[in-house]
Design a protein around this motif. Sequence first.
Motif, PDB file in Angstrom:
ATOM      1  N   GLY A   1      74.189 -36.866  -3.581  1.00 59.01           N
ATOM      2  CA  GLY A   1      74.020 -35.445  -3.851  1.00 59.01           C
ATOM      3  C   GLY A   1      72.584 -35.085  -4.194  1.00 59.01           C
ATOM      4  N   PRO A   2      72.282 -33.806  -4.235  1.00 57.69           N
ATOM      5  CA  PRO A   2      70.930 -33.386  -4.612  1.00 57.69           C
ATOM      6  C   PRO A   2      70.649 -33.759  -6.067  1.00 57.69           C
ATOM      7  CG  PRO A   2      72.380 -31.498  -4.360  1.00 57.69           C
ATOM      8  CD  PRO A   2      73.161 -32.695  -3.936  1.00 57.69           C
ATOM      9  N   ARG A   3      69.380 -33.997  -6.345  1.00 60.59           N
ATOM     10  CA  ARG A   3      69.011 -34.388  -7.711  1.00 60.59           C
ATOM     11  C   ARG A   3      67.592 -33.951  -8.005  1.00 60.59           C
ATOM     12  NH1 ARG A   3      65.889 -39.194  -7.574  1.00 60.59           N
ATOM     13  NH2 ARG A   3      65.790 -40.036  -5.473  1.00 60.59           N
ATOM     14  N   LYS A   4      67.228 -34.052  -9.253  1.00 59.20           N
ATOM     15  CA  LYS A   4      65.859 -33.753  -9.669  1.00 59.20           C
ATOM     16  C   LYS A   4      65.120 -35.068  -9.857  1.00 59.20           C
ATOM     17  CE  LYS A   4      66.959 -29.424 -11.825  1.00 59.20           C
ATOM     18  NZ  LYS A   4      66.761 -28.549 -12.958  1.00 59.20           N
TER      19      LYS A   4
ATOM     20  N   GLU B   1      62.720 -31.158  -6.470  1.00 57.61           N
ATOM     21  CA  GLU B   1      64.115 -31.222  -6.045  1.00 57.61           C
ATOM     22  C   GLU B   1      64.220 -32.155  -4.832  1.00 57.61           C
ATOM     23  OE1 GLU B   1      66.901 -29.665  -7.275  1.00 57.61           O
ATOM     24  OE2 GLU B   1      65.686 -28.909  -8.937  1.00 57.61           O
ATOM     25  N   VAL B   2      65.135 -33.103  -4.899  1.00 59.45           N
ATOM     26  CA  VAL B   2      65.408 -33.995  -3.780  1.00 59.45           C
ATOM     27  C   VAL B   2      66.750 -33.563  -3.200  1.00 59.45           C
ATOM     28  CG1 VAL B   2      65.827 -36.380  -3.065  1.00 59.45           C
ATOM     29  CG2 VAL B   2      64.150 -35.884  -4.849  1.00 59.45           C
ATOM     30  N   GLY B   3      66.761 -33.283  -1.909  1.00 56.91           N
ATOM     31  CA  GLY B   3      67.968 -32.781  -1.259  1.00 56.91           C
ATOM     32  C   GLY B   3      69.043 -33.838  -1.064  1.00 56.91           C
ATOM     33  N   GLU B   4      70.182 -33.385  -0.588  1.00 56.93           N
ATOM     34  CA  GLU B   4      71.307 -34.271  -0.304  1.00 56.93           C
ATOM     35  C   GLU B   4      70.936 -35.205   0.840  1.00 56.93           C
ATOM     36  OE1 GLU B   4      75.405 -33.419   1.880  1.00 56.93           O
ATOM     37  OE2 GLU B   4      75.260 -32.440  -0.079  1.00 56.93           O
ATOM     38  N   ARG B   5      71.425 -36.449   0.777  1.00 57.25           N
ATOM     39  CA  ARG B   5      71.163 -37.405   1.842  1.00 57.25           C
ATOM     40  C   ARG B   5      72.316 -38.393   1.948  1.00 57.25           C
ATOM     41  NH1 ARG B   5      68.730 -42.443   0.201  1.00 57.25           N
ATOM     42  NH2 ARG B   5      68.678 -42.560  -2.050  1.00 57.25           N
TER      43      ARG B   5
END
Length: 121
Positions: free
Chosen positions: A57-60, A71-75
């Motif tokens: 999921g996305p995370r900081k 912000e790091v997007g979903e991957r």
Amino acid sequence: MIRSELVLRVAARHPGMTRAAAEAAVDAMLGRIAEALAAGDRVEIRDFGSFSTRRRGPRKAFDPRAGRPIEVGERTAVAFRPGRWMRGLVNEGNAPGGKPDRDPAPPLNARRGWTSVRTED
């Protein structure tokens, strides 16, 4: 071990196989695993392990150069879970050449302490 070393080891293990044929075999196997994972499938190689994908999921996170949070997007990430034989090989360090000292998993009936062979009384 890198890909080229794997190709050389496959070619050495099979004397009738050329290096080009070994390279084609390794490429075909790795390519098929990658295709299956990209399609969302799970790949299981008995006793070696299984490959699957997991959604992250996305995370900081923190950017040390800028000194600020980002912000790091979903991957989607690839996960590997080793099989029982592989774990034993790595932990015990036995079975040189990658061959198990015995069958990786005894038959179910052997684990229960009985055999499927009937004897006449």
